[in-house]
Scaffold this motif. Structure first.
Motif, mmCIF file in Angstrom:
data_model
loop_
_atom_site.group_PDB
_atom_site.id
_atom_site.type_symbol
_atom_site.label_atom_id
_atom_site.label_comp_id
_atom_site.label_asym_id
_atom_site.label_seq_id
_atom_site.Cartn_x
_atom_site.Cartn_y
_atom_site.Cartn_z
ATOM 1 N N PRO A 182 0.824 -1.204 0.000
ATOM 2 C CA PRO A 182 0.000 0.000 0.000
ATOM 3 C C PRO A 182 0.860 1.257 0.000
ATOM 4 O O PRO A 182 1.888 1.319 0.665
ATOM 5 C CB PRO A 182 -0.795 -0.114 1.304
ATOM 6 N N ASP A 450 -2.647 1.803 -4.908
ATOM 7 C CA ASP A 450 -3.450 0.957 -4.031
ATOM 8 C C ASP A 450 -3.060 1.286 -2.595
ATOM 9 O O ASP A 450 -1.933 1.042 -2.180
ATOM 10 C CB ASP A 450 -3.195 -0.525 -4.334
ATOM 11 N N TYR A 452 -4.812 0.193 0.183
ATOM 12 C CA TYR A 452 -5.389 -0.690 1.196
ATOM 13 C C TYR A 452 -5.017 -2.159 1.028
ATOM 14 O O TYR A 452 -5.448 -2.997 1.818
ATOM 15 C CB TYR A 452 -6.915 -0.550 1.188
ATOM 16 N N VAL A 453 -4.221 -2.491 0.035
ATOM 17 C CA VAL A 453 -3.794 -3.872 -0.149
ATOM 18 C C VAL A 453 -3.094 -4.361 1.121
ATOM 19 O O VAL A 453 -2.477 -3.576 1.828
ATOM 20 C CB VAL A 453 -2.864 -3.984 -1.382
ATOM 21 N N ARG A 454 -3.192 -5.615 1.431
ATOM 22 C CA ARG A 454 -2.677 -6.285 2.622
ATOM 23 C C ARG A 454 -3.608 -6.145 3.813
ATOM 24 O O ARG A 454 -3.488 -6.868 4.784
ATOM 25 C CB ARG A 454 -1.261 -5.822 3.016
ATOM 26 N N GLY A 455 -4.563 -5.193 3.760
ATOM 27 C CA GLY A 455 -5.619 -5.155 4.755
ATOM 28 C C GLY A 455 -5.280 -4.540 6.087
ATOM 29 O O GLY A 455 -6.106 -4.578 7.005
ATOM 30 N N ASN A 456 -4.099 -3.949 6.232
ATOM 31 C CA ASN A 456 -3.722 -3.365 7.521
ATOM 32 C C ASN A 456 -3.552 -1.858 7.474
ATOM 33 O O ASN A 456 -3.007 -1.259 8.408
ATOM 34 C CB ASN A 456 -2.447 -4.025 8.047
ATOM 35 N N THR A 457 -4.018 -1.218 6.402
ATOM 36 C CA THR A 457 -3.953 0.237 6.325
ATOM 37 C C THR A 457 -5.051 0.825 7.211
ATOM 38 O O THR A 457 -6.235 0.553 7.010
ATOM 39 C CB THR A 457 -4.133 0.720 4.885
ATOM 40 N N ARG A 469 -1.365 -1.080 10.736
ATOM 41 C CA ARG A 469 -1.433 -1.982 11.885
ATOM 42 C C ARG A 469 -0.318 -3.012 11.758
ATOM 43 O O ARG A 469 -0.148 -3.637 10.720
ATOM 44 C CB ARG A 469 -2.796 -2.673 11.918
ATOM 45 N N GLU A 472 -2.238 -7.742 14.549
ATOM 46 C CA GLU A 472 -3.686 -7.788 14.440
ATOM 47 C C GLU A 472 -4.360 -8.181 15.746
ATOM 48 O O GLU A 472 -5.572 -7.985 15.906
ATOM 49 C CB GLU A 472 -4.086 -8.749 13.314
#
Length: 761
Positions: A182, A450, A452-457, A469, A472
């Motif tokens: 991201p 992108d 937000y890829v990887r889901g931790n933004t 983050r 998690e």
């Protein structure tokens, strides 16, 4: 010479160098000065071979050796190496700094420039800038988790800006998106001096456990040296190292070595392969191959180790079999790494590389002694002490002095310029400032990344800083901001550099994170100009003093010089990346107004400080004079403490720092992002000052009326002045008693300039 001029004889051996001491060598064409060539001959006790000359030329280049800047950069090493979260795990001198963030985690982050290549070939120059900084992070043992970029271009309406900007943005986005990283923040700015001299500063951050840290050195006699990743080609021969060591002439670069060509899919494989090699515990030392390629990898690994190194250049995998040894050593082909591996682990190393379809070749070994020896076709073509190549090059104490013209510039204050405080005048000023390219909406750029890829933004552009983050389960996270105020730095390099740091520090702080460390990318004109060197020296002093006061050590960074066309240097641009730590990302503070009815408060003191401002530039035809705003480091620290506590107590709906464009822009951006309006009463007697002053250590917040008393008490506890401005409303931006404008009308002024200028409205 097989079809084209070469750097020297097809095989210029060490023994041949002894026999032919008077052979003329094209050292000047490689950027080597007369006295440097004489120094090389003195070190070797003979003339260099063509291969040795190639190595010294790239490793002693400004880009690789910092020969004009290291006497000043050493001052960073005098700072404490402790962050508010503990001592640095790795700092200046390593491929990237490493910071302990708690819970057994560390992050490594660094910024670098790829300015000159991005002018010559915008897409590949920017793309390989991203790829190179990501590999620096990877080489520390970390998984790269995000990138950022700070970009500078010429005027929005310039033809060459229309060539360079889309290519650079596409390169940054294309490479980062393909890697699955991201892009969480940065900045885009415009000024005349960046025409033909764009700045592309890329930052990457990675995460690792403490025990996973790896450093760059070659030790253990008999250990094998393995080159892995992409094959070596003719692209990028002398690319960044030579391009970044000479000014552009009026017609373009004086030298145009080919710019590196990136392959992000190969880099993605390389990342996963390298991380598995780390996990297997079979890497003793590792080095990214970026600027100066194999010359850098071999000399730096050997120099930092406890032995020498022998390399057989014949076995290096080539994309172009016609390459001569000098070219192989200088090539900056991308997606390559060099590792030192114990013999017993080589087979397993090769198995892991094969699994990821990553080519790997043993090209040498660690040997006794202190020599770097490289053979080609059974003949020795390099026999040097690697320290003289990598770490003991020339050191210049360039002359510098304050420019004589600066007194007149400082006397030509923006505070003395005419201002129209009528309702119509203020409204027009507001609209024009919102439409200034340095303030206007950058969605045209960021929508190509992108985020937000990887889901931790957690936060990304257009919030104050990016936030990721890390864990998690516990929600441990980090925040990052990159900022540079080149207008302030032009007016006063010492104060301007401090303001650049303060802005990045503040951007991190207002999210609720604790600022802990910095990286920098220092972009200036020619070091051979004493006035430019004065700007550089003063900027470094300013950063050292500010870092000492803020308690934020410098973990590493980059210097980019010779950013000028002819006699015109860029505005001095110290880009500062600040890292912050937040224990629970769910407490982060967004920048958008959230709820109609929330109170809006201004934190900090506003003075009549219009010099260097966006108002000055936009309303007065690019005027740049006076002195920057006062630096208030104590107030910045107090502000950070307030936000850290306010975040933990979840007191605030939003927070936005005040910087370019002052209160006017902060209010407008908070409204645009929340799709709401506001009604505020401007403090003080002069509405132009209230709206557009760029005084430091300020922020606006919005919060429920029920929390105002607690928040005001918190501010009083830390000595932070608070002014109640008004409240969040529905769809009007109202400055009570002054003027009002519809939300959509103001937003259109802010969103339209960049797409319109690029013909993509």
């Amino acid at each position: 010479m097989r079809g084209r001029d070469r750097l020297g004889p097809v095989v210029d051996t060490v023994s041949n160098a002894f026999r032919t001491p008077d052979v003329e060598q094209p050292y000047a064409a490689l950027g080597v000065k007369d006295d440097e060539y004489a120094q090389i001959r003195e070190i070797l006790g003979r003339r260099p071979t063509s291969a040795e000359l190639a190595m010294y030329s790239v490793m002693w280049s400004e880009h690789c050796s910092y020969k004009s800047s290291k006497v000043h950069l050493r001052k960073f090493g005098e700072l404490s190496q402790d962050t508010p979260r503990g001592p640095l795990l790795a700092g200046i001198g390593e491929q990237a700094g490493v910071v302990d963030i708690g819970q057994g985690y560390a992050v490594t982050f660094k910024a670098e420039s790829h300015n000159h290549p991005s002018y010559v070939e915008p897409y590949q120059g920017a793309a390989t800038g991203v790829g190179g900084i990501v590999r620096d992070i990877l080489a520390m043992g970390a998984r790269p988790i995000a990138v950022m970029d700070s970009l500078r271009f010429g005027p929005l309406d310039a033809d060459d800006t229309h060539r360079v900007l889309p290519g650079v943005v596409s390169g940054v986005g294309g490479y980062g998106n393909c890697l699955g990283l991201p892009n969480i923040g940065g900045e885009v700015q415009f000024h005349d001096t960046y025409l033909d001299n764009p700045l592309v500063n890329a930052l990457s951050i990675g995460v690792l456990r403490h025990e996973d840290l790896h450093l760059a050195f070659a030790s253990g006699v008999g250990n094998q040296v393995i080159l892995f990743g992409a094959a070596t080609g003719g692209d990028g021969i002398g690319g960044a190292s030579i391009l970044a060591s000479e000014s552009f002439d009026e017609d373009g670069p004086a030298k145009r070595p080919s710019v590196q060509v990136g392959d992000p899919f190969m880099e993605k494989l390389l990342i996963e392969c390298t991380l598995e090699l780390f996990a297997a515990g079979i890497i003793s030392g590792i080095q990214d191959l970026g600027a100066a390629g194999i010359s850098c990898g071999t000399s730096e690994l050997a120099s930092a180790g406890d032995g020498g190194m022998h390399v057989d250049l014949d076995v290096v995998p080539l994309r172009d079999p016609s390459l001569q040894p000098e070219e192989i050593l200088m090539s900056e082909s991308q997606e390559r790494m060099m590792a030192v591996v114990e013999p017993a682990n080589v087979e397993r190393f090769m198995e892991i590389c094969a699994k990821w379809d990553v080519q790997a070749t043993v090209i040498g070994e660690v040997i006794e002694g202190d020599r770097l020896i490289i053979d080609w076709h059974g003949e020795t073509i390099v026999d040097v002490d690697p320290k003289t190549v990598a770490h003991e090059g020339p050191v210049y104490e360039r002359p510098y002095h304050r420019p004589g013209w600066l007194d007149a510039v400082n006397a030509n204050r923006a505070e003395d310029l005419p201002r129209d405080n009528s309702a119509d005048g203020l409204k027009q000023s507001f609209v024009r400032v919102l439409g200034n390219g340095n303030v206007a909406d950058k969605t045209w750029v960021t929508q190509q990344y992108d985020r937000y890829v990887r889901g931790n933004t957690i936060l990304s552009q257009p919030d104050n800083s990016g936030m990721i983050r890390i864990d998690e389960e516990t929600n441990l996270g980090v925040a990052l901001s990159m900022d540079a105020n080149s207008r302030f730095t032009f007016l006063n390099p010492y104060l301007g550099a401090q303001q650049s740091l303060a802005e990045a520090y503040r951007n991190v702080a207002v999210t609720g994170a604790e600022p802990v460390a910095i990286t920098d990318c220092l972009n200036y004109g020619s070091p051979e100009d004493p006035e430019v060197m004065w700007q550089f020296a003063e900027s470094v002093l300013g950063l050292v003093d500010a870092c000492r006061e803020l308690g934020t050590p410098v973990t590493g960074g980059n210097v980019s010089l010779y950013n000028q066309t002819g006699a015109t240097p860029i505005l001095p641009t110290p880009t500062i990346g600040v890292l912050g730590v937040i224990d629970d990302v769910t407490t982060r503070i967004k920048s958008a107004f959230q709820h109609p009815g929330d109170a809006i408060l201004l934190l900090g003191e506003t003075d009549e400080e219009l010099s260097g401002s966006i108002w000055e530039a936009e309303l007065h035809d690019g005027h740049l004079g006076g002195m920057p705003p006062k630096v208030r480091l104590d107030a910045e620290k107090a502000l950070a403490r307030v936000f850290a506590t306010a975040a933990k107590e979840r007191l605030l709906s939003s927070a936005h720092d005040l910087s370019e464009g002052g209160l006017a822009v902060a209010l407008a951006e908070s409204a645009f992002r929340g799709d709401v309006g506001f009604a505020v009463t401007l403090p003080g007697d002069d509405p132009t000052v209230a709206l557009f002053s760029e005084s430091a250590a300020r922020a606006i917040v919005s919060l429920s009326g029920a929390d105002v008393a607690r928040f005001e008490a918190l501010c009083a506890e830390h000595g932070v002045p608070v002014t109640r401005l008004g409240e969040v409303t529905d769809d009007q931006l109202e400055f009570v008693g002054r003027f009002s404008i519809a939300l959509d009308e103001a937003r259109d002024a802010w969103t339209s300039p960049i797409p319109a200028a690029l013909g993509r409205a």
